[in-house]
Scaffold this motif. Structure first.
Motif, PDB file in Angstrom:
ATOM      1  N   LEU A 234       0.846  -1.187   0.000  1.00 52.37           N
ATOM      2  CA  LEU A 234       0.000   0.000   0.000  1.00 52.37           C
ATOM      3  C   LEU A 234       0.885   1.241   0.000  1.00 52.37           C
ATOM      4  O   LEU A 234       1.865   1.295   0.753  1.00 52.37           O
ATOM      5  CB  LEU A 234      -0.915   0.027   1.232  1.00 52.37           C
ATOM      6  CG  LEU A 234      -1.923  -1.109   1.362  1.00 52.37           C
ATOM      7  CD1 LEU A 234      -1.380  -2.170   2.304  1.00 52.37           C
ATOM      8  CD2 LEU A 234      -3.257  -0.589   1.880  1.00 52.37           C
ATOM      9  N   HIS A 235       0.526   2.232  -0.817  1.00 51.67           N
ATOM     10  CA  HIS A 235       1.304   3.473  -0.797  1.00 51.67           C
ATOM     11  C   HIS A 235       0.375   4.679  -0.712  1.00 51.67           C
ATOM     12  O   HIS A 235      -0.725   4.700  -1.273  1.00 51.67           O
ATOM     13  CB  HIS A 235       2.261   3.571  -1.994  1.00 51.67           C
ATOM     14  CG  HIS A 235       1.616   3.562  -3.347  1.00 51.67           C
ATOM     15  ND1 HIS A 235       1.597   4.667  -4.168  1.00 51.67           N
ATOM     16  CD2 HIS A 235       0.999   2.575  -4.030  1.00 51.67           C
ATOM     17  CE1 HIS A 235       0.990   4.353  -5.301  1.00 51.67           C
ATOM     18  NE2 HIS A 235       0.624   3.098  -5.246  1.00 51.67           N
ATOM     19  N   ALA A 236       0.845   5.662   0.057  1.00 50.10           N
ATOM     20  CA  ALA A 236       0.054   6.849   0.357  1.00 50.10           C
ATOM     21  C   ALA A 236       0.167   7.878  -0.758  1.00 50.10           C
ATOM     22  O   ALA A 236       1.174   7.954  -1.474  1.00 50.10           O
ATOM     23  CB  ALA A 236       0.511   7.456   1.684  1.00 50.10           C
ATOM     24  N   GLU A 237      -0.859   8.707  -0.851  1.00 54.44           N
ATOM     25  CA  GLU A 237      -0.855   9.766  -1.856  1.00 54.44           C
ATOM     26  C   GLU A 237       0.171  10.856  -1.542  1.00 54.44           C
ATOM     27  O   GLU A 237       0.824  11.380  -2.441  1.00 54.44           O
ATOM     28  CB  GLU A 237      -2.245  10.400  -1.928  1.00 54.44           C
ATOM     29  CG  GLU A 237      -2.363  11.547  -2.907  1.00 54.44           C
ATOM     30  CD  GLU A 237      -3.754  12.142  -2.963  1.00 54.44           C
ATOM     31  OE1 GLU A 237      -3.969  13.042  -3.804  1.00 54.44           O
ATOM     32  OE2 GLU A 237      -4.630  11.722  -2.172  1.00 54.44           O
ATOM     33  N   ARG A 238       0.348  11.162  -0.246  1.00 55.43           N
ATOM     34  CA  ARG A 238       1.159  12.300   0.146  1.00 55.43           C
ATOM     35  C   ARG A 238       2.368  11.849   0.971  1.00 55.43           C
ATOM     36  O   ARG A 238       2.457  10.700   1.385  1.00 55.43           O
ATOM     37  CB  ARG A 238       0.296  13.320   0.905  1.00 55.43           C
ATOM     38  CG  ARG A 238      -0.894  13.800   0.076  1.00 55.43           C
ATOM     39  CD  ARG A 238      -1.791  14.761   0.839  1.00 55.43           C
ATOM     40  NE  ARG A 238      -1.151  16.058   1.017  1.00 55.43           N
ATOM     41  CZ  ARG A 238      -1.184  17.036   0.129  1.00 55.43           C
ATOM     42  NH1 ARG A 238      -1.829  16.882  -1.019  1.00 55.43           N
ATOM     43  NH2 ARG A 238      -0.596  18.190   0.373  1.00 55.43           N
ATOM     44  N   GLY A 239       3.315  12.784   1.228  1.00 54.00           N
ATOM     45  CA  GLY A 239       4.590  12.426   1.806  1.00 54.00           C
ATOM     46  C   GLY A 239       4.673  12.513   3.311  1.00 54.00           C
ATOM     47  O   GLY A 239       3.667  12.659   4.016  1.00 54.00           O
ATOM     48  N   PRO A 269      -5.623   6.881  -1.626  1.00 57.86           N
ATOM     49  CA  PRO A 269      -5.767   8.328  -1.783  1.00 57.86           C
ATOM     50  C   PRO A 269      -6.189   8.989  -0.479  1.00 57.86           C
ATOM     51  O   PRO A 269      -6.787   8.362   0.404  1.00 57.86           O
ATOM     52  CB  PRO A 269      -6.859   8.463  -2.847  1.00 57.86           C
ATOM     53  CG  PRO A 269      -7.649   7.202  -2.741  1.00 57.86           C
ATOM     54  CD  PRO A 269      -6.662   6.132  -2.353  1.00 57.86           C
ATOM     55  N   GLY A 270      -5.850  10.281  -0.364  1.00 62.18           N
ATOM     56  CA  GLY A 270      -6.260  11.039   0.810  1.00 62.18           C
ATOM     57  C   GLY A 270      -5.479  10.706   2.061  1.00 62.18           C
ATOM     58  O   GLY A 270      -5.909  11.054   3.172  1.00 62.18           O
ATOM     59  N   THR A 271      -4.317  10.058   1.909  1.00 68.36           N
ATOM     60  CA  THR A 271      -3.486   9.725   3.068  1.00 68.36           C
ATOM     61  C   THR A 271      -2.066  10.214   2.829  1.00 68.36           C
ATOM     62  O   THR A 271      -1.636  10.399   1.694  1.00 68.36           O
ATOM     63  CB  THR A 271      -3.438   8.202   3.325  1.00 68.36           C
ATOM     64  OG1 THR A 271      -2.821   7.545   2.210  1.00 68.36           O
ATOM     65  CG2 THR A 271      -4.832   7.640   3.546  1.00 68.36           C
ATOM     66  N   ASN A 272      -1.336  10.411   3.927  1.00 66.60           N
ATOM     67  CA  ASN A 272       0.089  10.682   3.843  1.00 66.60           C
ATOM     68  C   ASN A 272       0.846   9.544   4.532  1.00 66.60           C
ATOM     69  O   ASN A 272       0.239   8.564   4.976  1.00 66.60           O
ATOM     70  CB  ASN A 272       0.432  12.058   4.431  1.00 66.60           C
ATOM     71  CG  ASN A 272       0.047  12.193   5.902  1.00 66.60           C
ATOM     72  OD1 ASN A 272       0.417  11.369   6.741  1.00 66.60           O
ATOM     73  ND2 ASN A 272      -0.707  13.241   6.223  1.00 66.60           N
TER      74      ASN A 272
END
Length: 294
Positions: A234-239, A269-272
């Motif tokens: 799983l990879h987040a949208e933001r850093g 999406p919508g996560t860092n």
């Protein structure tokens, strides 16, 4: 709120600390989960997710050199952490578990899966475990300061009070919208010493050695492409500081061709980098991935 228990057993030069959220006796028993946290975190970072998996026996060590395992000592490496996970299962009498790792814990999970495939039935890697192409001559300390920012600064700082220690995290750009009593408890577990001389429990040598191993050791960098079991990335949208582009850009993930290695890739999406573990949207995505491997 789920009740947890803390277990300690001797390892290396000190004691290895584990937080465990046992599954209720009445629950249908799913395989236990053993979770590896990020590079400057501790086992309580998993508390919100443990709440979201009430049917699960959830096991979360403080990795050596962090939290209440800070006195264990070296060596510090993904292999050492992977072997510690197996020691934890042995101590608890658990034969087989699902692996779960966030950030650096993703590399720990990949190493554990490759080194001890007979002990694990699946692996979930959360915004970590996929290697980066580093420019030649990269200074590791400068890289850590640039990428981790406040997480590295706290390792070199003496704090006069608990409030002074916690304030940067309450206002951290990636945590401000998901900060909760559980997040504060995870941060408080990192505090050692007495006022007015409080410090982070993280051993700086552990951070440096682990970073070098996860970023520069070819066996570790390539482990995600050799996972011998079902796996989800799983990879987040933001850093890490809530930057618009995540630790892993969609282009970088696509270029890694993880699907060719049998890894199920999921964009959240919508996560860092932090809210993928500590916010409602991220917690739901991680819990779904864990359940998908059962």
């Amino acid at each position: 709120m789920r009740q947890s228990v803390e277990i300690q057993f001797p390892t290396g030069a000190g004691s290895y600390a584990v937080t465990r959220w046992p599954a209720p006796e009445a629950a249908v028993q799913a395989p236990p989960v053993i979770a590896a946290h990020g590079i400057t975190a501790n086992g309580l970072a998993w508390a919100p997710l443990a709440e979201a998996l009430p049917e699960t026996d959830f096991i979360a060590p403080d990795l050596r050199g962090r939290g209440r395992s800070r006195e264990v000592g070296g060596p510090y490496s993904m292999a050492a952490h992977a072997d510690d996970l197996v020691r934890t299962l042995d101590h608890l009498g658990v034969e087989r578990a699902t692996l779960l790792g966030h950030s650096m814990g993703g590399w720990v999970v990949a190493a554990a899966a490759v080194r001890h495939p007979e002990r694990f039935g699946g692996a979930v890697l959360v915004d970590g475990g996929l290697g980066f192409q580093l420019p030649e001559g990269t200074d590791l300390d400068q890289l850590l300061d640039a990428v981790l920012g406040p997480a590295m600064a706290k390792l070199r700082t003496v704090f006069a009070s608990r409030e002074e220690f916690l304030a940067p995290w309450r206002n951290h750009p990636s945590l401000v919208d998901v900060y909760s009593p559980a997040v504060e408890a995870y941060q408080e577990r990192d505090i050692i010493g007495t006022e007015p001389e409080l410090r982070s429990s993280c051993v700086l040598d552990a951070i440096r050695d682990d970073a070098a191993d996860e970023l520069q050791n070819p066996d570790v960098v390539g482990a995600i492409h050799r996972l011998p079991m079902p796996a989800v990335f799983l990879h987040a949208e933001r850093g890490l500081l809530n930057e618009p582009v995540g630790l892993y850009s969609p282009e970088a993930v696509a270029a890694a061709k993880l699907a060719d290695a049998g890894v199920d890739v999921r964009f959240v999406p919508g996560t860092n980098h932090y809210s993928i573990l500590l916010g409602d949207r991220g917690i739901a995505a991680v819990a779904e991935a864990v359940r998908a491997l059962r």
